[in-house]
Design a protein around this motif. Structure first.
Motif, PDB file in Angstrom:
ATOM      1  N   ILE A  26     -33.949 -13.133 -41.125  1.00 43.28           N
ATOM      2  CA  ILE A  26     -35.348 -12.786 -40.872  1.00 43.28           C
ATOM      3  C   ILE A  26     -35.626 -12.724 -39.378  1.00 43.28           C
ATOM      4  CG2 ILE A  26     -37.737 -13.552 -41.141  1.00 43.28           C
ATOM      5  CD1 ILE A  26     -36.950 -14.668 -43.861  1.00 43.28           C
ATOM      6  N   GLY A  27     -34.996 -13.593 -38.622  1.00 41.76           N
ATOM      7  CA  GLY A  27     -35.204 -13.600 -37.177  1.00 41.76           C
ATOM      8  C   GLY A  27     -35.772 -14.922 -36.704  1.00 41.76           C
ATOM      9  N   ALA A  28     -35.828 -15.068 -35.406  1.00 41.62           N
ATOM     10  CA  ALA A  28     -36.206 -16.342 -34.792  1.00 41.62           C
ATOM     11  C   ALA A  28     -37.580 -16.833 -35.223  1.00 41.62           C
ATOM     12  CB  ALA A  28     -36.145 -16.222 -33.276  1.00 41.62           C
ATOM     13  N   ASP A  29     -38.557 -15.934 -35.274  1.00 40.76           N
ATOM     14  CA  ASP A  29     -39.902 -16.401 -35.637  1.00 40.76           C
ATOM     15  C   ASP A  29     -40.130 -16.381 -37.146  1.00 40.76           C
ATOM     16  OD1 ASP A  29     -40.347 -13.725 -36.215  1.00 40.76           O
ATOM     17  OD2 ASP A  29     -42.198 -13.590 -35.053  1.00 40.76           O
ATOM     18  N   GLY A  30     -39.212 -15.784 -37.897  1.00 42.70           N
ATOM     19  CA  GLY A  30     -39.285 -15.823 -39.351  1.00 42.70           C
ATOM     20  C   GLY A  30     -40.312 -14.923 -39.998  1.00 42.70           C
ATOM     21  N   GLU A  47     -38.005  -5.429 -38.422  1.00 42.56           N
ATOM     22  CA  GLU A  47     -37.169  -4.278 -38.056  1.00 42.56           C
ATOM     23  C   GLU A  47     -37.034  -3.303 -39.232  1.00 42.56           C
ATOM     24  OE1 GLU A  47     -32.582  -3.327 -36.639  1.00 42.56           O
ATOM     25  OE2 GLU A  47     -33.302  -5.389 -36.605  1.00 42.56           O
ATOM     26  N   GLU A  48     -36.738  -3.826 -40.410  1.00 40.52           N
ATOM     27  CA  GLU A  48     -36.615  -2.963 -41.593  1.00 40.52           C
ATOM     28  C   GLU A  48     -37.955  -2.332 -41.943  1.00 40.52           C
ATOM     29  OE1 GLU A  48     -34.092  -1.745 -43.483  1.00 40.52           O
ATOM     30  OE2 GLU A  48     -32.762  -2.672 -42.025  1.00 40.52           O
ATOM     31  N   TRP A  49     -39.021  -3.104 -41.804  1.00 43.37           N
ATOM     32  CA  TRP A  49     -40.351  -2.586 -42.123  1.00 43.37           C
ATOM     33  C   TRP A  49     -40.704  -1.405 -41.215  1.00 43.37           C
ATOM     34  CZ3 TRP A  49     -43.175  -2.880 -46.251  1.00 43.37           C
ATOM     35  CH2 TRP A  49     -44.493  -2.425 -46.210  1.00 43.37           C
ATOM     36  N   LEU A 106     -36.057 -15.964 -55.811  1.00 44.44           N
ATOM     37  CA  LEU A 106     -35.842 -15.124 -54.637  1.00 44.44           C
ATOM     38  C   LEU A 106     -34.481 -14.469 -54.790  1.00 44.44           C
ATOM     39  CD1 LEU A 106     -38.034 -17.185 -53.678  1.00 44.44           C
ATOM     40  CD2 LEU A 106     -37.159 -16.802 -51.396  1.00 44.44           C
ATOM     41  N   ILE A 107     -34.444 -13.146 -54.629  1.00 45.97           N
ATOM     42  CA  ILE A 107     -33.223 -12.386 -54.828  1.00 45.97           C
ATOM     43  C   ILE A 107     -32.935 -11.570 -53.576  1.00 45.97           C
ATOM     44  CG2 ILE A 107     -32.028 -10.701 -56.285  1.00 45.97           C
ATOM     45  CD1 ILE A 107     -35.195 -12.060 -57.620  1.00 45.97           C
ATOM     46  N   GLY A 108     -31.763 -11.757 -52.988  1.00 49.04           N
ATOM     47  CA  GLY A 108     -31.357 -10.963 -51.832  1.00 49.04           C
ATOM     48  C   GLY A 108     -30.856  -9.606 -52.281  1.00 49.04           C
ATOM     49  N   ILE A 109     -31.412  -8.540 -51.689  1.00 44.57           N
ATOM     50  CA  ILE A 109     -31.070  -7.167 -52.078  1.00 44.57           C
ATOM     51  C   ILE A 109     -30.666  -6.387 -50.819  1.00 44.57           C
ATOM     52  CG2 ILE A 109     -31.848  -5.113 -53.328  1.00 44.57           C
ATOM     53  CD1 ILE A 109     -32.096  -7.469 -55.106  1.00 44.57           C
ATOM     54  N   SER A 110     -29.682  -6.852 -50.127  1.00 49.38           N
ATOM     55  CA  SER A 110     -29.152  -6.203 -48.919  1.00 49.38           C
ATOM     56  C   SER A 110     -30.164  -6.146 -47.780  1.00 49.38           C
ATOM     57  CB  SER A 110     -28.608  -4.805 -49.218  1.00 49.38           C
ATOM     58  OG  SER A 110     -27.539  -4.880 -50.116  1.00 49.38           O
ATOM     59  N   ASP A 111     -31.024  -5.113 -47.753  1.00 49.28           N
ATOM     60  CA  ASP A 111     -31.926  -4.925 -46.609  1.00 49.28           C
ATOM     61  C   ASP A 111     -33.256  -5.658 -46.757  1.00 49.28           C
ATOM     62  OD1 ASP A 111     -32.939  -3.326 -48.640  1.00 49.28           O
ATOM     63  OD2 ASP A 111     -33.463  -1.671 -47.305  1.00 49.28           O
ATOM     64  N   HIS A 112     -33.478  -6.313 -47.893  1.00 45.37           N
ATOM     65  CA  HIS A 112     -34.715  -7.067 -48.116  1.00 45.37           C
ATOM     66  C   HIS A 112     -34.450  -8.137 -49.168  1.00 45.37           C
ATOM     67  CE1 HIS A 112     -34.908  -4.256 -51.521  1.00 45.37           C
ATOM     68  NE2 HIS A 112     -35.769  -5.085 -52.079  1.00 45.37           N
ATOM     69  N   PHE A 113     -35.434  -8.991 -49.388  1.00 44.75           N
ATOM     70  CA  PHE A 113     -35.337  -9.898 -50.525  1.00 44.75           C
ATOM     71  C   PHE A 113     -36.591  -9.748 -51.364  1.00 44.75           C
ATOM     72  CE2 PHE A 113     -37.158 -12.637 -47.224  1.00 44.75           C
ATOM     73  CZ  PHE A 113     -38.123 -13.380 -47.882  1.00 44.75           C
TER      74      PHE A 113
END
Length: 146
Positions: A26-30, A47-49, A106-113
């Motif tokens: 997710i990144g440093a700030d989450g 970034e993905e958004w 919660l399910i991880g789906i590569s570029d998102h969850f």
């Protein structure tokens, strides 16, 4: 890449704990952008958004249905930042739309969850089992080399 499935609880205030394996992604700030889609919540890194929003601009030219899709997919999105315990507060409208009450997945789906109510996740698993019995779908899976 987001991967794996985690079973959690949403607290009475509407907060969910982000699994440790997702935190670095997710990144440093989450901060995550969360929107409602297909019965669950989709969570993206900023970034993905940004990539999604850039693609969505093109949908404006594709007609009324795509314009409405853009309106609801982006218009209902919420930027959510975790607290110090890495809990994300899910806005009430998104919680209600996704039927999030106590047990969540919660399910991880590569570029998102994705965030699903446990009950809706069980429904999705059943649909997947039905899909796997479809010969055309099995052929598509075989093309992936699986």
């Amino acid at each position: 890449m987001f991967r794996g499935t985690s079973y959690h609880r949403i607290d009475p205030k509407g907060r969910i704990v982000i699994p440790s394996r997702f935190r670095d992604l997710i990144g440093a700030d989450g901060t995550a952008m969360i929107t409602f889609f297909e019965g669950g919540l989709y969570a993206y890194t900023l970034e993905e958004w940004s990539k999604i929003e850039a693609k969505m601009v093109m949908l404006e030219k594709k007609g009324n249905q795509m314009r409405r899709f853009r309106r609801f997919f982006i218009g209902r999105a919420s930027e959510c930042q975790p607290d110090k315990q890495w809990r994300l507060l899910i806005p009430p409208e998104l919680r209600q739309d996704a039927g999030l009450e106590e047990e969540i997945v919660l399910i991880g789906i590569s570029d998102h969850f994705e965030i699903w109510s446990r009950a809706k996740w069980e429904e999705q698993k059943n649909l997947h089992e039905d899909d796997m019995n479809d010969e055309d779908f099995q052929n598509e899976i075989e093309k992936l080399g699986l």
